[in-house]
Write a protein that holds these residues in place. Structure first.
Motif, PDB file in Angstrom:
ATOM      1  N   ASP A  44      -8.662   7.030  -1.616  1.00  0.00           N
ATOM      2  CA  ASP A  44      -7.998   6.199  -0.605  1.00  0.00           C
ATOM      3  C   ASP A  44      -7.109   5.144  -1.255  1.00  0.00           C
ATOM      4  OD1 ASP A  44      -9.020   7.581   1.467  1.00  0.00           O
ATOM      5  OD2 ASP A  44     -10.376   6.022   2.199  1.00  0.00           O
ATOM      6  N   ALA A  45      -7.565   4.624  -2.409  1.00  0.00           N
ATOM      7  CA  ALA A  45      -6.755   3.617  -3.114  1.00  0.00           C
ATOM      8  C   ALA A  45      -5.441   4.248  -3.601  1.00  0.00           C
ATOM      9  CB  ALA A  45      -7.536   3.039  -4.290  1.00  0.00           C
ATOM     10  N   MET A  46      -5.515   5.492  -4.100  1.00  0.00           N
ATOM     11  CA  MET A  46      -4.288   6.155  -4.565  1.00  0.00           C
ATOM     12  C   MET A  46      -3.337   6.409  -3.388  1.00  0.00           C
ATOM     13  SD  MET A  46      -4.612   6.136  -7.738  1.00  0.00           S
ATOM     14  CE  MET A  46      -3.211   7.051  -8.317  1.00  0.00           C
ATOM     15  N   ARG A  47      -3.928   6.715  -2.220  1.00  0.00           N
ATOM     16  CA  ARG A  47      -3.095   6.901  -1.021  1.00  0.00           C
ATOM     17  C   ARG A  47      -2.346   5.616  -0.696  1.00  0.00           C
ATOM     18  NH1 ARG A  47      -7.401   9.738   1.975  1.00  0.00           N
ATOM     19  NH2 ARG A  47      -7.060  11.789   1.111  1.00  0.00           N
ATOM     20  N   LYS A  48      -3.068   4.515  -0.798  1.00  0.00           N
ATOM     21  CA  LYS A  48      -2.469   3.199  -0.518  1.00  0.00           C
ATOM     22  C   LYS A  48      -1.359   2.903  -1.542  1.00  0.00           C
ATOM     23  CE  LYS A  48      -2.240  -0.958   1.311  1.00  0.00           C
ATOM     24  NZ  LYS A  48      -1.656  -1.166   2.630  1.00  0.00           N
ATOM     25  N   VAL A  49      -1.608   3.269  -2.802  1.00  0.00           N
ATOM     26  CA  VAL A  49      -0.585   3.079  -3.847  1.00  0.00           C
ATOM     27  C   VAL A  49       0.682   3.846  -3.444  1.00  0.00           C
ATOM     28  CG1 VAL A  49       0.004   3.636  -6.254  1.00  0.00           C
ATOM     29  CG2 VAL A  49      -2.234   2.671  -5.731  1.00  0.00           C
ATOM     30  N   GLY A  50       0.503   5.092  -2.976  1.00  0.00           N
ATOM     31  CA  GLY A  50       1.640   5.908  -2.540  1.00  0.00           C
ATOM     32  C   GLY A  50       2.378   5.259  -1.386  1.00  0.00           C
ATOM     33  N   ALA A  51       1.609   4.685  -0.439  1.00  0.00           N
ATOM     34  CA  ALA A  51       2.233   4.037   0.725  1.00  0.00           C
ATOM     35  C   ALA A  51       3.032   2.812   0.278  1.00  0.00           C
ATOM     36  CB  ALA A  51       1.159   3.647   1.736  1.00  0.00           C
ATOM     37  N   LEU A  52       2.460   2.041  -0.656  1.00  0.00           N
ATOM     38  CA  LEU A  52       3.155   0.841  -1.150  1.00  0.00           C
ATOM     39  C   LEU A  52       4.429   1.228  -1.907  1.00  0.00           C
ATOM     40  CD1 LEU A  52       0.067  -1.284  -2.291  1.00  0.00           C
ATOM     41  CD2 LEU A  52       1.614  -1.790  -0.394  1.00  0.00           C
ATOM     42  N   PHE A  53       4.371   2.377  -2.599  1.00  0.00           N
ATOM     43  CA  PHE A  53       5.554   2.878  -3.312  1.00  0.00           C
ATOM     44  C   PHE A  53       6.655   3.231  -2.294  1.00  0.00           C
ATOM     45  CE2 PHE A  53       7.885   6.600  -5.031  1.00  0.00           C
ATOM     46  CZ  PHE A  53       8.458   6.007  -6.154  1.00  0.00           C
ATOM     47  N   GLU A  54       6.239   3.913  -1.230  1.00  0.00           N
ATOM     48  CA  GLU A  54       7.213   4.288  -0.189  1.00  0.00           C
ATOM     49  C   GLU A  54       7.843   3.065   0.454  1.00  0.00           C
ATOM     50  OE1 GLU A  54       5.987   7.081   2.937  1.00  0.00           O
ATOM     51  OE2 GLU A  54       5.107   8.272   1.321  1.00  0.00           O
ATOM     52  N   GLU A  55       7.019   2.007   0.607  1.00  0.00           N
ATOM     53  CA  GLU A  55       7.519   0.783   1.256  1.00  0.00           C
ATOM     54  C   GLU A  55       8.360  -0.076   0.312  1.00  0.00           C
ATOM     55  OE1 GLU A  55       3.920  -1.112   2.590  1.00  0.00           O
ATOM     56  OE2 GLU A  55       3.403   0.622   3.826  1.00  0.00           O
ATOM     57  N   GLY A  56       8.455   0.332  -0.961  1.00  0.00           N
ATOM     58  CA  GLY A  56       9.245  -0.435  -1.919  1.00  0.00           C
ATOM     59  C   GLY A  56       8.499  -1.624  -2.500  1.00  0.00           C
ATOM     60  N   GLU A  57       7.181  -1.690  -2.231  1.00  0.00           N
ATOM     61  CA  GLU A  57       6.357  -2.792  -2.761  1.00  0.00           C
ATOM     62  C   GLU A  57       5.931  -2.489  -4.200  1.00  0.00           C
ATOM     63  OE1 GLU A  57       4.299  -5.497  -1.246  1.00  0.00           O
ATOM     64  OE2 GLU A  57       5.891  -5.593   0.262  1.00  0.00           O
ATOM     65  N   TYR A  58       5.671  -1.202  -4.476  1.00  0.00           N
ATOM     66  CA  TYR A  58       5.271  -0.744  -5.802  1.00  0.00           C
ATOM     67  C   TYR A  58       6.388   0.111  -6.381  1.00  0.00           C
ATOM     68  CZ  TYR A  58       0.265  -2.026  -5.942  1.00  0.00           C
ATOM     69  OH  TYR A  58      -0.920  -2.698  -6.004  1.00  0.00           O
ATOM     70  N   TYR A  59       6.484   0.088  -7.708  1.00  0.00           N
ATOM     71  CA  TYR A  59       7.439   0.931  -8.415  1.00  0.00           C
ATOM     72  C   TYR A  59       6.658   1.882  -9.326  1.00  0.00           C
ATOM     73  CZ  TYR A  59      10.796  -2.288  -6.473  1.00  0.00           C
ATOM     74  OH  TYR A  59      11.543  -3.016  -5.591  1.00  0.00           O
ATOM     75  N   VAL A  60       7.376   2.720 -10.093  1.00  0.00           N
ATOM     76  CA  VAL A  60       6.695   3.709 -10.939  1.00  0.00           C
ATOM     77  C   VAL A  60       5.658   3.068 -11.880  1.00  0.00           C
ATOM     78  CG1 VAL A  60       7.030   5.466 -12.729  1.00  0.00           C
ATOM     79  CG2 VAL A  60       8.495   5.452 -10.711  1.00  0.00           C
ATOM     80  N   PRO A  61       5.972   1.936 -12.552  1.00  0.00           N
ATOM     81  CA  PRO A  61       4.955   1.369 -13.457  1.00  0.00           C
ATOM     82  C   PRO A  61       3.640   1.031 -12.749  1.00  0.00           C
ATOM     83  CG  PRO A  61       7.080   0.344 -13.847  1.00  0.00           C
ATOM     84  CD  PRO A  61       7.247   1.199 -12.634  1.00  0.00           C
ATOM     85  N   GLU A  62       3.721   0.534 -11.505  1.00  0.00           N
ATOM     86  CA  GLU A  62       2.485   0.212 -10.762  1.00  0.00           C
ATOM     87  C   GLU A  62       1.709   1.498 -10.439  1.00  0.00           C
ATOM     88  OE1 GLU A  62       5.384  -1.243  -9.960  1.00  0.00           O
ATOM     89  OE2 GLU A  62       5.013  -3.408 -10.022  1.00  0.00           O
ATOM     90  N   MET A  63       2.466   2.572 -10.107  1.00  0.00           N
ATOM     91  CA  MET A  63       1.790   3.859  -9.826  1.00  0.00           C
ATOM     92  C   MET A  63       1.078   4.357 -11.082  1.00  0.00           C
ATOM     93  SD  MET A  63       3.742   6.400  -7.248  1.00  0.00           S
ATOM     94  CE  MET A  63       5.298   6.725  -8.029  1.00  0.00           C
ATOM     95  N   LEU A  64       1.765   4.145 -12.212  1.00  0.00           N
ATOM     96  CA  LEU A  64       1.232   4.637 -13.484  1.00  0.00           C
ATOM     97  C   LEU A  64      -0.052   3.901 -13.875  1.00  0.00           C
ATOM     98  CD1 LEU A  64       2.114   6.763 -15.474  1.00  0.00           C
ATOM     99  CD2 LEU A  64       3.457   5.055 -16.679  1.00  0.00           C
ATOM    100  N   VAL A  65      -0.067   2.593 -13.766  1.00  0.00           N
ATOM    101  CA  VAL A  65      -1.287   1.863 -14.163  1.00  0.00           C
ATOM    102  C   VAL A  65      -2.426   2.150 -13.185  1.00  0.00           C
ATOM    103  CG1 VAL A  65      -0.297   0.028 -15.598  1.00  0.00           C
ATOM    104  CG2 VAL A  65      -0.462  -0.329 -13.148  1.00  0.00           C
TER     105      VAL A  65
END
Ligand code: B1M
Length: 215
Positions: A44-65
């Protein structure tokens, strides 16, 4: 959500690998079901990471960590998810298709299949069709399992299937596909033998295909 799971969820979202391991251990110590820890705390946390990426809140480095934290936590959880007393019941060649670097879901599928007693040969990520064919020729797996997380890499599944067919490998080897954008309809369209939406259903699918094959 239980406090211990919420902490785990947050540590993955923060990409904090040390805290993630501590929180997985805390959840295990609290006797939570490892599948609940995995699904509710981690996936569920990874899903949230994906959602934040889509919203422009997270970028690739945040997805990576976040992915690194998730993988560290999964390593700790692994022995608790697997039943190690089963003996090998077939050979599975697995990989993430060409162009695609996502491996957490593929690793989970491999881990669950290994726990079911299958011998796993993992080709890793970004695997070209030729590599699947080369290794399949050599080891003659019962199943080839392909994962894709990007809509742009789904066609690599078809390319690989076609290459396996052209090499005459599909008489004895069955192919299953999966990954977030992959659907049952797509699997049928490319003439895969099976599709599963998650790791535990991938195990069910492999079991079913091998029963059908032997009957
Ligand atoms: Co990327 N990424 N990513 N990413 N990433 C997604 C997939 C995305 C949905 C995020 C988003 O926009 N919401 C989006 C894809 C959009 C699309 O095409 N539909 C995306 C994008 C766009 C990208 C890049 C293009 C970003 C960029 O560079 N601009 C880039 C591509 C790189 C590449 O591959 N060439 C990229 C890069 C990355 C990282 C490298 C930073 C990192 C991956 C690190 C790693 O895997 N080691 C990453 C991450 C972490 C994600 C998200 C956030 C999480 C994926 C994950 O691990 N989920 C993801 C968002 C999301 O999925 N909602 C996203 C947890 C995992 C357990 O789930 O992999 O779905 P999943 O596996 C599931 C099922 O799908 C199934 O079982 C598992 C559950 O039990 N399953 C199978 C998987 N394989 C199976 C095989 C089977 C059966 C079932 O049978 C064989």
């Amino acid at each position: 959500m239980e406090e211990v799971l919420q902490k785990l969820f947050d540590s993955i979202l923060d990409g904090n690998a040390t805290a993630t391991k501590e929180n997985v251990q805390a959840a295990l110590d609290a006797n939570l079901d490892p599948n609940v820890i995995l699904n509710n705390g981690m996936i569920d946390a990874m899903r949230k990471v994906g959602a934040l990426f889509e919203e422009g809140e997270y970028y690739v480095p945040e997805m990576l960590v976040a992915a690194r934290a998730m993988q560290g936590g999964m390593a700790l959880l692994k022995p608790h998810l697997q039943q190690t007393d089963k003996k090998s019941s077939g050979k599975v060649l697995i990989g993430t298709v060409k162009g695609d670097l996502h491996d957490i879901g593929k690793n989970l599928v491999a881990l669950m299949l290994e726990g079911e007693g299958y011998e796993i040969i993992d080709l890793g990520v970004d695997v070209p069709a030729e590599k699947f064919v080369e290794v399949a020729k050599e080891i003659r797996p019962d199943i080839v399992a392909m994962s894709a997380l990007l809509t742009t890499t789904m066609p690599s599944m078809k390319t690989t299937l076609d290459a396996l067919t052209a090499a005459g490998l599909r008489n004895n080897t069955m192919v299953i596909v999966g990954g977030a954008p992959v659907t049952e309809a797509y699997a049928q369209q490319i003439e895969a033998d099976g599709f599963a939406p998650d790791a535990s259903r991938a195990v069910g699918m492999v079991n079913r295909l091998l029963v059908e094959k032997s009957s």
